[in-house]
Design a protein around this motif. Sequence first.
Motif, PDB file in Angstrom:
ATOM      1  N   GLY A 152      39.628  61.309  71.878  1.00  0.00           N
ATOM      2  CA  GLY A 152      38.944  61.905  73.016  1.00  0.00           C
ATOM      3  C   GLY A 152      38.164  60.897  73.852  1.00  0.00           C
ATOM      4  N   LEU A 153      38.784  60.153  74.673  1.00  0.00           N
ATOM      5  CA  LEU A 153      40.140  60.366  75.151  1.00  0.00           C
ATOM      6  C   LEU A 153      40.787  59.041  75.491  1.00  0.00           C
ATOM      7  N   LEU A 154      42.068  59.089  75.819  1.00  0.00           N
ATOM      8  CA  LEU A 154      42.779  57.903  76.288  1.00  0.00           C
ATOM      9  C   LEU A 154      42.652  57.820  77.816  1.00  0.00           C
ATOM     10  N   PRO A 155      42.009  56.776  78.355  1.00  0.00           N
ATOM     11  CA  PRO A 155      41.909  56.636  79.811  1.00  0.00           C
ATOM     12  C   PRO A 155      43.286  56.321  80.401  1.00  0.00           C
ATOM     13  N   VAL A 156      43.778  57.179  81.259  1.00  0.00           N
ATOM     14  CA  VAL A 156      45.165  57.041  81.701  1.00  0.00           C
ATOM     15  C   VAL A 156      45.431  55.802  82.557  1.00  0.00           C
ATOM     16  N   PRO A 157      44.456  55.223  83.256  1.00  0.00           N
ATOM     17  CA  PRO A 157      44.800  54.001  83.995  1.00  0.00           C
ATOM     18  C   PRO A 157      45.156  52.820  83.102  1.00  0.00           C
ATOM     19  N   LEU A 158      44.792  52.873  81.824  1.00  0.00           N
ATOM     20  CA  LEU A 158      44.977  51.720  80.943  1.00  0.00           C
ATOM     21  C   LEU A 158      46.371  51.610  80.354  1.00  0.00           C
ATOM     22  N   ARG A 159      47.171  52.704  80.368  1.00  0.00           N
ATOM     23  CA  ARG A 159      48.469  52.696  79.687  1.00  0.00           C
ATOM     24  C   ARG A 159      49.548  53.286  80.575  1.00  0.00           C
ATOM     25  N   ASN A 160      50.718  52.701  80.496  1.00  0.00           N
ATOM     26  CA  ASN A 160      51.891  53.330  81.085  1.00  0.00           C
ATOM     27  C   ASN A 160      52.120  54.670  80.404  1.00  0.00           C
ATOM     28  N   ALA A 161      52.527  55.670  81.174  1.00  0.00           N
ATOM     29  CA  ALA A 161      52.719  57.008  80.620  1.00  0.00           C
ATOM     30  C   ALA A 161      53.771  57.041  79.519  1.00  0.00           C
ATOM     31  N   ALA A 162      54.836  56.264  79.668  1.00  0.00           N
ATOM     32  CA  ALA A 162      55.870  56.228  78.634  1.00  0.00           C
ATOM     33  C   ALA A 162      55.319  55.645  77.339  1.00  0.00           C
ATOM     34  N   LEU A 163      54.488  54.617  77.439  1.00  0.00           N
ATOM     35  CA  LEU A 163      53.885  54.030  76.252  1.00  0.00           C
ATOM     36  C   LEU A 163      52.972  55.035  75.558  1.00  0.00           C
ATOM     37  N   ALA A 164      52.175  55.760  76.334  1.00  0.00           N
ATOM     38  CA  ALA A 164      51.301  56.769  75.733  1.00  0.00           C
ATOM     39  C   ALA A 164      52.111  57.823  74.999  1.00  0.00           C
ATOM     40  N   ALA A 165      53.213  58.261  75.603  1.00  0.00           N
ATOM     41  CA  ALA A 165      54.062  59.257  74.948  1.00  0.00           C
ATOM     42  C   ALA A 165      54.662  58.706  73.663  1.00  0.00           C
ATOM     43  N   MET A 166      55.109  57.446  73.680  1.00  0.00           N
ATOM     44  CA  MET A 166      55.650  56.818  72.477  1.00  0.00           C
ATOM     45  C   MET A 166      54.605  56.792  71.360  1.00  0.00           C
ATOM     46  N   GLU A 167      53.387  56.381  71.692  1.00  0.00           N
ATOM     47  CA  GLU A 167      52.324  56.288  70.692  1.00  0.00           C
ATOM     48  C   GLU A 167      51.990  57.670  70.121  1.00  0.00           C
ATOM     49  N   LEU A 168      51.845  58.657  70.986  1.00  0.00           N
ATOM     50  CA  LEU A 168      51.470  59.995  70.541  1.00  0.00           C
ATOM     51  C   LEU A 168      52.583  60.649  69.736  1.00  0.00           C
ATOM     52  N   ALA A 169      53.826  60.421  70.146  1.00  0.00           N
ATOM     53  CA  ALA A 169      54.954  60.961  69.387  1.00  0.00           C
ATOM     54  C   ALA A 169      55.003  60.355  67.991  1.00  0.00           C
ATOM     55  N   THR A 170      54.744  59.062  67.895  1.00  0.00           N
ATOM     56  CA  THR A 170      54.745  58.403  66.592  1.00  0.00           C
ATOM     57  C   THR A 170      53.656  58.981  65.694  1.00  0.00           C
ATOM     58  N   LEU A 171      52.450  59.137  66.231  1.00  0.00           N
ATOM     59  CA  LEU A 171      51.364  59.716  65.440  1.00  0.00           C
ATOM     60  C   LEU A 171      51.707  61.130  64.971  1.00  0.00           C
ATOM     61  N   GLU A 172      52.262  61.929  65.863  1.00  0.00           N
ATOM     62  CA  GLU A 172      52.585  63.320  65.509  1.00  0.00           C
ATOM     63  C   GLU A 172      53.677  63.383  64.450  1.00  0.00           C
ATOM     64  N   ARG A 173      54.647  62.503  64.525  1.00  0.00           N
ATOM     65  CA  ARG A 173      55.702  62.502  63.502  1.00  0.00           C
ATOM     66  C   ARG A 173      55.159  62.029  62.151  1.00  0.00           C
ATOM     67  N   LEU A 174      54.194  61.127  62.165  1.00  0.00           N
ATOM     68  CA  LEU A 174      53.599  60.646  60.926  1.00  0.00           C
ATOM     69  C   LEU A 174      52.682  61.680  60.281  1.00  0.00           C
TER      70      LEU A 174
END
Length: 264
Positions: free
Chosen positions: A67-89
Amino acid sequence: MSDAAQPTLGVVFRPQSPPEALREIVEAVDASPAAELWLWEDCFLEGGVSTAAAALAWSSRVRVGIGLLPVPLRNAALAAMELATLERLAPGRVIAGLGHGVLDWMGQVGARVESPLTLLREYATAVRALLAGETVDAAGRYVALDRVALDWPPAAPPELVLGATRPKTLALAGELGDGVLLTGDTDVEALRAARAIVDEARAAAGRAGRARVIVYTALDPGRSDLRDAVLRRTDELAAAGADAVAFHGTASSPDPRPFLDVLS
């Protein structure tokens, strides 16, 4: 506490505590009745994704919110990759928070944008679609994706919430998010107003179900009446529309374990 429906209760690991203190706190939270542990990605302290990954690995049942990831700091695709990995784990235990970030900090790192609301709309739309397993094309003002799809999307997307304080961002949270994350200085009247804006925007967008309103709340963990203060604050926030409350200490007293003692 009152007989009214009570919100989900959690605590915050403030990044004023060093990273090496995280494991002991995570294990204490996981062994307590607290349902959620929230992590902050404040500049320039600790990373939200790295601390969330460690917290999920060191726990077995508590839900972990970023709470929270500041969106200007990350490419949206990278954020999705990171969050998908966490959710699968750790299926069902990830709460992903997105937001503008502190604009002065974004300026310090050369990432401040002219229209933070436009960026958040484009970003949240793209991340939600990617986490749902969609192939995304986007040609927005800030988010540009060309046939992007995750190879490892989660079986079900993690809960996605937006941090908000002002009406337009609150409305965006109701329209696009699963919920909204409110700051620790949100009083009862501001909470009621936020609840109304989020609910109205969600209904206008034709989305079913109730958006979850999560409120941070700050208390001095050293106060002598901490138990009474926690119970009183929880009842007040629940009556004003909070679905979840996360307690945190001060920058000089960040350890959340006194709150765990109260919740036990």
